[in-house]
Design a protein around this motif. Structure first.
Motif, PDB file in Angstrom:
ATOM      1  N   ARG A   1      34.379  44.251  87.486  1.00  0.00           N
ATOM      2  CA  ARG A   1      35.355  44.183  86.398  1.00  0.00           C
ATOM      3  C   ARG A   1      36.230  42.957  86.566  1.00  0.00           C
ATOM      4  N   THR A   2      36.603  42.393  85.458  1.00  0.00           N
ATOM      5  CA  THR A   2      37.573  41.311  85.451  1.00  0.00           C
ATOM      6  C   THR A   2      38.967  41.929  85.337  1.00  0.00           C
ATOM      7  N   GLU A   3      40.008  41.095  85.393  1.00  0.00           N
ATOM      8  CA  GLU A   3      41.365  41.607  85.177  1.00  0.00           C
ATOM      9  C   GLU A   3      41.468  42.219  83.782  1.00  0.00           C
ATOM     10  N   THR A   4      40.805  41.601  82.820  1.00  0.00           N
ATOM     11  CA  THR A   4      40.794  42.140  81.461  1.00  0.00           C
ATOM     12  C   THR A   4      40.115  43.506  81.440  1.00  0.00           C
ATOM     13  N   GLY A   5      39.051  43.657  82.234  1.00  0.00           N
ATOM     14  CA  GLY A   5      38.356  44.939  82.329  1.00  0.00           C
ATOM     15  C   GLY A   5      39.228  46.008  82.954  1.00  0.00           C
ATOM     16  N   ASP A   6      39.976  45.639  83.992  1.00  0.00           N
ATOM     17  CA  ASP A   6      40.902  46.604  84.606  1.00  0.00           C
ATOM     18  C   ASP A   6      41.957  47.036  83.598  1.00  0.00           C
ATOM     19  N   ALA A   7      42.472  46.076  82.818  1.00  0.00           N
ATOM     20  CA  ALA A   7      43.480  46.393  81.805  1.00  0.00           C
ATOM     21  C   ALA A   7      42.895  47.302  80.722  1.00  0.00           C
ATOM     22  N   ALA A   8      41.618  47.098  80.389  1.00  0.00           N
ATOM     23  CA  ALA A   8      40.973  47.917  79.361  1.00  0.00           C
ATOM     24  C   ALA A   8      40.841  49.371  79.804  1.00  0.00           C
ATOM     25  N   LEU A   9      40.750  49.602  81.105  1.00  0.00           N
ATOM     26  CA  LEU A   9      40.699  50.981  81.592  1.00  0.00           C
ATOM     27  C   LEU A   9      42.047  51.666  81.414  1.00  0.00           C
ATOM     28  N   ALA A  10      43.116  50.900  81.587  1.00  0.00           N
ATOM     29  CA  ALA A  10      44.461  51.460  81.430  1.00  0.00           C
ATOM     30  C   ALA A  10      44.800  51.690  79.966  1.00  0.00           C
ATOM     31  N   ALA A  11      44.410  50.753  79.108  1.00  0.00           N
ATOM     32  CA  ALA A  11      44.688  50.854  77.671  1.00  0.00           C
ATOM     33  C   ALA A  11      43.433  50.397  76.930  1.00  0.00           C
ATOM     34  N   PRO A  12      42.512  51.329  76.650  1.00  0.00           N
ATOM     35  CA  PRO A  12      41.239  50.950  76.025  1.00  0.00           C
ATOM     36  C   PRO A  12      41.425  50.213  74.706  1.00  0.00           C
ATOM     37  N   PRO A  13      40.787  49.061  74.565  1.00  0.00           N
ATOM     38  CA  PRO A  13      40.882  48.304  73.314  1.00  0.00           C
ATOM     39  C   PRO A  13      40.034  48.960  72.229  1.00  0.00           C
ATOM     40  N   PRO A  14      40.327  48.655  70.974  1.00  0.00           N
ATOM     41  CA  PRO A  14      39.514  49.201  69.872  1.00  0.00           C
ATOM     42  C   PRO A  14      38.053  48.783  70.030  1.00  0.00           C
ATOM     43  N   GLY A  15      37.170  49.666  69.612  1.00  0.00           N
ATOM     44  CA  GLY A  15      35.743  49.354  69.634  1.00  0.00           C
ATOM     45  C   GLY A  15      35.044  49.665  70.942  1.00  0.00           C
ATOM     46  N   LEU A  16      35.759  50.200  71.921  1.00  0.00           N
ATOM     47  CA  LEU A  16      35.143  50.565  73.196  1.00  0.00           C
ATOM     48  C   LEU A  16      34.934  52.084  73.198  1.00  0.00           C
ATOM     49  N   ASP A  17      33.669  52.506  73.089  1.00  0.00           N
ATOM     50  CA  ASP A  17      33.382  53.939  73.021  1.00  0.00           C
ATOM     51  C   ASP A  17      33.403  54.562  74.419  1.00  0.00           C
ATOM     52  N   ARG A  18      33.233  55.884  74.472  1.00  0.00           N
ATOM     53  CA  ARG A  18      33.298  56.610  75.746  1.00  0.00           C
ATOM     54  C   ARG A  18      32.244  56.130  76.734  1.00  0.00           C
ATOM     55  N   ALA A  19      31.038  55.914  76.244  1.00  0.00           N
ATOM     56  CA  ALA A  19      29.964  55.470  77.140  1.00  0.00           C
ATOM     57  C   ALA A  19      30.319  54.121  77.760  1.00  0.00           C
TER      58      ALA A  19
END
Length: 173
Positions: A18-36
């Motif tokens: 994961r990148t830093e952006t990926g770590d942030a996406a886990l904390a606050a999922p961005p639009p368009g990122l489904d559960r899978a």
């Protein structure tokens, strides 16, 4: 699975992190990122190769999800897994897939016999299982339903059938 590049250019030995952006996406999922996608993003840790991840995604989803995560800058290629380790994992995964398919074959029709028409739902849930762990969870639920609907005897029959599955160590151990 082979140890060469897949159709999308990913090698099964590829290890992503994961990148830093990926770590942030886990904390606050961005639009368009489904559960899978979120589930896979959580599992990408810079240690697991792509060969280790199929049991966490449905067939055909892995390449699409990893490609999307990479395009969005949420993961990046870290390197390659060592070949002997990957071969051992592939043998283990092949063994788990064989056990999963064998258990599904043995369970075919069991829930219809035990529950009648209501068993069709459990038959479908078993057929949809993508890993041994998922099958174990479904079977735990199904055995509870059998016990409460049909009493101890139907539940005991199914437990006897699936006992070998629960004697196996959990995946990844």
């Amino acid at each position: 699975m082979n140890a060469g590049p897949a159709a999308n250019g990913f090698d099964e030995l590829a290890v992503f992190e994961r990148t830093e952006t990926g770590d942030a996406a886990l904390a606050a999922p961005p639009p368009g990122l489904d559960r899978a996608s979120l589930r896979l993003l959580m599992l990408i840790d810079g240690q697991r190769s792509l060969a280790d991840l199929p049991r966490f995604a449905r067939a055909g989803e892995l390449d699409r999800i990893v490609g999307m995560l990479r395009r969005r800058g949420l993961v990046e290629l870290r390197g390659q897994a060592a070949l002997p380790d990957a071969q051992a994992r592939q043998r283990r995964l092949a063994s788990e897939r064989a056990m999963l398919e064998d258990m599904k074959r043995q369970l075919r029709g069991v829930f219809n016999r035990e529950l009648g028409h209501a068993g069709e739902i459990w038959e479908a849930r078993v057929a949809d299982c993508v890993s041994i762990e998922v099958l174990r969870q479904v079977l735990r639920e199904a055995i509870d339903v059998l016990y409460f609907r049909g009493g101890g005897e139907p539940a005991r029959r199914v437990v006897a059938l699936v006992k070998p599955l629960f004697r196996q160590p959990p995946e990844g151990v």
